[in-house]
Design a protein around this motif. Structure first.
Motif, mmCIF file in Angstrom:
data_model
loop_
_atom_site.group_PDB
_atom_site.id
_atom_site.type_symbol
_atom_site.label_atom_id
_atom_site.label_comp_id
_atom_site.label_asym_id
_atom_site.label_seq_id
_atom_site.Cartn_x
_atom_site.Cartn_y
_atom_site.Cartn_z
ATOM 1 N N VAL A 13 0.846 -1.195 0.000
ATOM 2 C CA VAL A 13 0.000 0.000 0.000
ATOM 3 C C VAL A 13 0.886 1.251 0.000
ATOM 4 C CG1 VAL A 13 -1.616 1.371 1.381
ATOM 5 C CG2 VAL A 13 -2.017 -1.077 1.047
ATOM 6 N N ALA A 14 1.926 1.268 0.815
ATOM 7 C CA ALA A 14 2.816 2.438 0.877
ATOM 8 C C ALA A 14 3.468 2.695 -0.472
ATOM 9 C CB ALA A 14 3.882 2.225 1.949
ATOM 10 N N ALA A 15 3.882 1.621 -1.165
ATOM 11 C CA ALA A 15 4.513 1.771 -2.476
ATOM 12 C C ALA A 15 3.542 2.323 -3.508
ATOM 13 C CB ALA A 15 5.086 0.437 -2.939
ATOM 14 N N VAL A 47 -6.570 5.534 -3.333
ATOM 15 C CA VAL A 47 -6.966 4.339 -2.574
ATOM 16 C C VAL A 47 -7.786 3.385 -3.444
ATOM 17 C CG1 VAL A 47 -8.403 3.503 -0.670
ATOM 18 C CG2 VAL A 47 -6.800 5.383 -0.292
ATOM 19 N N PRO A 48 -8.784 3.856 -4.224
ATOM 20 C CA PRO A 48 -9.535 2.925 -5.077
ATOM 21 C C PRO A 48 -8.638 2.233 -6.112
ATOM 22 C CG PRO A 48 -10.767 4.959 -4.804
ATOM 23 C CD PRO A 48 -9.409 5.201 -4.215
ATOM 24 N N GLN A 49 -7.679 2.978 -6.699
ATOM 25 C CA GLN A 49 -6.775 2.369 -7.687
ATOM 26 C C GLN A 49 -5.883 1.312 -7.032
ATOM 27 O OE1 GLN A 49 -4.998 6.052 -8.991
ATOM 28 N NE2 GLN A 49 -6.096 6.012 -10.947
ATOM 29 N N VAL A 76 -7.830 -1.362 2.210
ATOM 30 C CA VAL A 76 -6.654 -0.561 1.865
ATOM 31 C C VAL A 76 -6.541 0.645 2.798
ATOM 32 C CG1 VAL A 76 -5.606 0.897 0.077
ATOM 33 C CG2 VAL A 76 -6.595 -1.314 -0.529
ATOM 34 N N ARG A 77 -7.703 1.278 3.099
ATOM 35 C CA ARG A 77 -7.672 2.422 4.022
ATOM 36 C C ARG A 77 -7.181 1.993 5.402
ATOM 37 N NH1 ARG A 77 -12.562 3.703 1.201
ATOM 38 N NH2 ARG A 77 -12.248 5.565 -0.103
ATOM 39 N N THR A 78 -7.556 0.780 5.823
ATOM 40 C CA THR A 78 -7.088 0.266 7.121
ATOM 41 C C THR A 78 -5.578 0.083 7.105
ATOM 42 O OG1 THR A 78 -9.191 -0.866 7.543
ATOM 43 C CG2 THR A 78 -7.265 -1.634 8.765
ATOM 44 N N HIS A 79 -5.046 -0.516 6.005
ATOM 45 C CA HIS A 79 -3.591 -0.680 5.881
ATOM 46 C C HIS A 79 -2.898 0.682 5.866
ATOM 47 C CE1 HIS A 79 -3.693 -4.943 5.417
ATOM 48 N NE2 HIS A 79 -4.255 -4.954 4.202
ATOM 49 N N LEU A 80 -3.507 1.649 5.152
ATOM 50 C CA LEU A 80 -2.900 2.981 5.058
ATOM 51 C C LEU A 80 -2.865 3.659 6.432
ATOM 52 C CD1 LEU A 80 -1.717 5.143 3.201
ATOM 53 C CD2 LEU A 80 -4.045 5.910 2.723
ATOM 54 N N ALA A 81 -3.941 3.493 7.207
ATOM 55 C CA ALA A 81 -3.986 4.074 8.556
ATOM 56 C C ALA A 81 -2.902 3.471 9.438
ATOM 57 C CB ALA A 81 -5.364 3.844 9.177
ATOM 58 N N ARG A 82 -2.671 2.157 9.299
ATOM 59 C CA ARG A 82 -1.606 1.506 10.083
ATOM 60 C C ARG A 82 -0.228 2.016 9.647
ATOM 61 N NH1 ARG A 82 -1.564 -0.303 14.522
ATOM 62 N NH2 ARG A 82 -0.391 -2.221 14.163
ATOM 63 N N CYS A 83 -0.056 2.305 8.326
ATOM 64 C CA CYS A 83 1.207 2.891 7.840
ATOM 65 C C CYS A 83 1.444 4.253 8.477
ATOM 66 C CB CYS A 83 1.170 3.046 6.320
ATOM 67 S SG CYS A 83 1.292 1.514 5.393
ATOM 68 N N PHE A 84 0.373 5.101 8.540
ATOM 69 C CA PHE A 84 0.509 6.413 9.162
ATOM 70 C C PHE A 84 0.927 6.265 10.623
ATOM 71 C CE2 PHE A 84 -2.973 8.298 6.179
ATOM 72 C CZ PHE A 84 -2.023 8.415 5.160
#
Length: 386
Positions: free
Chosen positions: A326-328, A336-338, A350-358
């Motif tokens: 997701v970070a890449a 996020v949709p793409q 994906v939003r959940t993974h992105l939140a964990r990255c933040f």
């Protein structure tokens, strides 16, 4: 016209200068060829196992050197010379069936294009052992072959000096070893890289470059002799040629800035960036068989670089493989949709993974995360389990 003693004295000086500075061998081979009346000369080592072979030429076609090393180190002459006496001038045609040689691919690819009819060879003992062969040889055209006795007489005066000079050069630094060091250096660097000569022809490709070119997806090697970097699109091939030519013609002492072009990939994957950087002659002079290298060509896959940078971030910040992916993708500019579509996940996942990255990286937006990823080197980290 007979050469004067002054010419002979200057030539001996040149031979021993090459002994001390191996980068001068190509020039010295030309001087010897002029003195004796030959078309050109070479200093070569034929390693039966392959990797140690090298060739340095003087007024012979440099564009054939790579093909020679790749395919023809075990040519009929090299095989015969492995059993020949050392430090004695030999007419190469006396060791082989000339008619048979003329029917070989070696003759068609190497000898015929250079109009070589005969060779005068002096085998060197340090380069000829355990099946290997090496030494100096001077090529004669058919017209020059009519005067081979006179040429041989002049050559015999030089053979002892050439032998001693080769010994000294081997002590200073064996050309094949220098070439091997250069090859090892390129292989150690991350990413596909090539070295090209003054004509834009490839003299060395590292493993990453060979693997990439074998895919023939956007970039490949083309004629002459499969030694020129080409793009799948003709217009981009012309841009590549222009880039490399511009790189080779700049004054590298005053202009070290590289140039770059973008190359499309027929597979639909993101295109490559090809970067060309001029190399000072002084840098490559110690590389023996690779002393003709004049530019470094780097092939950059932006998407792959981001994946490596994101993976490095994941290793440091304890991201899972899904979070790294997701970070890449977000760092590459995808929404996020793409990213969800590419990963075959729901946008909410994906939003959940992105939140964990933040949370793990201390960033608060996609822009901040992308900047953090881009700030890291594209080094290959160790693999992690998700």
């Amino acid at each position: 016209m007979p050469a004067s003693e002054a010419d002979y004295g200057d030539l001996i000086d040149a031979i021993y200068e090459a002994a001390a500075a191996p980068e001068l061998w190509s020039r010295t081979l030309v001087q010897v060829a002029d003195y004796v009346g030959a078309a050109g000369g070479m200093l070569a080592f034929h390693d039966p196992s392959g990797p140690g072979s090298f060739i340095i030429t003087g007024r012979l076609r440099e564009d054939l050197d790579r093909l020679y090393i790749k395919q023809y180190t075990r040519n009929p002459y090299a095989v015969a010379l492995a059993r020949a006496p050392a430090n004695r001038l030999i007419l190469a045609n006396s060791l082989v069936d000339v008619a048979e040689v003329r029917r070989t691919a070696f003759h068609a690819d190497i000898l015929a294009p250079q109009a070589i009819s005969e060779m005068l060879v002096a085998v060197h003992p340090s380069l000829t052992q355990r099946g290997s062969s090496g030494g100096v040889s001077f090529a004669l055209t058919q017209a020059q072959s009519d005067y081979r006795d006179e040429i041989a007489t002049r050559m015999r005066r030089l053979v002892p000096h050439l032998a001693r000079a080769i010994d000294l050069s081997l002590q200073v630094g064996r050309p094949s070893a220098k070439a091997s060091e250069a090859a090892s250096l390129l292989d150690a660097l991350s990413g596909p890289m090539l070295l090209v000569d003054a004509r834009g022809r490839i003299v060395l490709a590292n493993r990453d470059a060979e693997a990439l070119l074998s895919q023939v997806d956007g970039l490949s090697v083309g004629s002459p002799d499969h030694s020129v970097l080409c793009a799948s699109l003709g217009s981009e091939t012309r841009k590549l040629a222009g880039l490399i030519n511009a790189c080779l013609t700049v004054n590298v002492e005053g202009h070290r800035h590289p140039g770059a072009v973008r190359v499309t990939r027929p597979s639909g994957k993101p295109g490559f960036l090809v970067v060309a950087t001029p190399l000072p002659a002084a840098l490559t002079a110690s590389w023996g068989a690779l002393q003709q290298a004049r530019a470094l060509i780097q092939i950059v896959d932006p998407a792959a670089a981001l994946e490596l940078q994101a993976a490095l971030l994941g290793q440091a910040m304890d991201l899972t493989q899904a979070q790294v992916r997701v970070a890449a993708l977000i760092s590459a500019g995808l929404s996020v949709p793409q990213a969800a579509e590419l990963m075959k996940l729901a946008p909410t996942t994906v939003r959940t993974h992105l939140a964990r990255c933040f949370e793990k990286t201390g960033t608060h937006s996609q822009v901040e995360l992308a900047r953090l990823v881009a700030s890291l080197p594209a080094a290959v980290p160790s693999k992690r389990e998700s």
